[in-house]
Scaffold this motif. Structure first.
Motif, PDB file in Angstrom:
ATOM      1  N   TRP A 125      -0.394 -12.926   0.440  1.00 36.28           N
ATOM      2  CA  TRP A 125      -1.620 -12.191   0.120  1.00 36.28           C
ATOM      3  C   TRP A 125      -1.917 -12.358  -1.368  1.00 36.28           C
ATOM      4  O   TRP A 125      -1.009 -12.309  -2.205  1.00 36.28           O
ATOM      5  CB  TRP A 125      -1.484 -10.705   0.452  1.00 36.28           C
ATOM      6  N   GLN A 248      -6.949   1.230   6.477  1.00 40.87           N
ATOM      7  CA  GLN A 248      -6.295   0.338   7.424  1.00 40.87           C
ATOM      8  C   GLN A 248      -6.519  -1.116   7.020  1.00 40.87           C
ATOM      9  O   GLN A 248      -7.609  -1.656   7.195  1.00 40.87           O
ATOM     10  CB  GLN A 248      -6.827   0.591   8.840  1.00 40.87           C
ATOM     11  N   TRP A 249      -5.479  -1.766   6.489  1.00 41.61           N
ATOM     12  CA  TRP A 249      -5.560  -3.189   6.164  1.00 41.61           C
ATOM     13  C   TRP A 249      -5.204  -4.015   7.393  1.00 41.61           C
ATOM     14  O   TRP A 249      -4.138  -3.827   7.982  1.00 41.61           O
ATOM     15  CB  TRP A 249      -4.602  -3.537   5.016  1.00 41.61           C
ATOM     16  N   SER A 250      -6.079  -4.929   7.773  1.00 43.10           N
ATOM     17  CA  SER A 250      -5.840  -5.768   8.934  1.00 43.10           C
ATOM     18  C   SER A 250      -4.637  -6.666   8.703  1.00 43.10           C
ATOM     19  O   SER A 250      -4.499  -7.308   7.649  1.00 43.10           O
ATOM     20  CB  SER A 250      -7.092  -6.624   9.206  1.00 43.10           C
ATOM     21  N   ASP A 251      -3.739  -6.692   9.688  1.00 43.99           N
ATOM     22  CA  ASP A 251      -2.562  -7.569   9.686  1.00 43.99           C
ATOM     23  C   ASP A 251      -1.541  -7.228   8.604  1.00 43.99           C
ATOM     24  O   ASP A 251      -0.701  -8.067   8.263  1.00 43.99           O
ATOM     25  CB  ASP A 251      -2.963  -9.054   9.541  1.00 43.99           C
ATOM     26  N   GLN A 263      -3.689 -14.159   5.935  1.00 44.68           N
ATOM     27  CA  GLN A 263      -4.920 -13.508   5.473  1.00 44.68           C
ATOM     28  C   GLN A 263      -4.710 -12.938   4.084  1.00 44.68           C
ATOM     29  O   GLN A 263      -3.685 -12.342   3.782  1.00 44.68           O
ATOM     30  CB  GLN A 263      -5.300 -12.399   6.433  1.00 44.68           C
TER      31      GLN A 263
END
Length: 266
Positions: A125, A248-251, A263
């Protein structure tokens, strides 16, 4: 290092925990939106509870976050050094009698917070993920610190007494080590205490009474922690919620499982 704190609960609550507290603040009403994320990088004024060095009275007063190294005269060097005095390594206060922090050991304060923020590095990230960390069941709790006074002269020649403080830190517990997992001061955390040890920090009469405070490690189970939206450079969240509310962070992998992630945050 802990450079971000949050105060989003009415500060008047502190007077219940410290009924003899003398309120010396210049500003009695706050815009708590500003206090949702206080960042130490600018040495902001922040309300703390301090013990009068000359007596036993407690005062509530705004002081600047980041102890000013008055022994340095060059302004640029002084500011650079001050960034290293935002936090205080609790292990060093008693260990080195020649240290600056040892000289301040009787100038103790408590920093009222609703919680703190820390940033987690996730493999793959581009940017770190900020987390909010609080103590379960406590609207406000108090992180120990050390403070000092210095004087400034204004344009009219008036002398003003200014206070500055540093926040005590320690080695991280398991959860905080997984959140604060990167950087030169990784696996550090603020020195979170029990209500009893917070009171003891201000009332201790000798160094022996400070040792249980420095040795205390809060358990993972006593902490609330969750990811929040990016703090740096974004005055408002896209969902309109407060900076300390969950995001809420995706993945986003669970803590302790920072494997390769394709991502990025942006």
């Amino acid at each position: 290092m802990c450079w971000d704190i949050s105060l989003h609960t009415d500060l008047e609550i502190v007077k219940k925990a410290f009924p003899k507290l003398r309120d010396e603040r210049k500003q009695l009403e706050y815009d708590y939106r500003y206090f949702e994320n206080v960042q130490a990088i600018t040495f902001p004024a922040y309300p703390i509870i301090y013990k009068d060095k000359e007596g036993e009275e407690l005062g509530l007063l705004e002081m600047e976050w980041g102890v000013l190294p008055t022994y340095i005269k060059d302004p640029k060097e002084q500011e650079d050094r001050r960034r290293n005095m935002i936090n205080v390594r609790s292990e060093r206060i008693l260990a080195d009698s020649k240290s600056y922090w040892h000289r301040l050991k009787n100038q103790r304060c408590l920093i009222p917070v609703s919680g703190t923020f820390e940033h987690r590095k996730v493999h793959g990230w581009k940017k770190k993920v900020p987390y909010f960390i609080g103590e379960k069941g406590r609207e406000i709790f108090y992180i120990p610190g050390l403070y000092q006074w210095h004087e400034i002269v204004d344009q009219e020649g008036e002398i003003h007494k200014i206070g500055s403080f540093g926040m005590l830190t320690r080695e991280a517990n398991t959860v905080m080590g997984q959140i604060h997992n990167d950087g030169p001061n990784k696996r550090r955390m603020p020195l979170f205490l029990t209500p009893e040890l917070e009171q003891q920090w201000l009332s201790a009469k000798d160094e022996e009474a400070l040792i249980p405070i420095f040795n205390y490690e809060i358990s993972d189970q006593e902490l609330d922690y969750y990811p929040v939206y990016t703090l740096r450079g974004y005055p408002n969240r896209p969902d309109g919620k407060h900076r300390y509310e969950p995001y809420q962070w995706s993945d986003l992998p669970p803590l302790g499982q920072d494997g390769p992630i394709q991502q990025s945050l942006f």
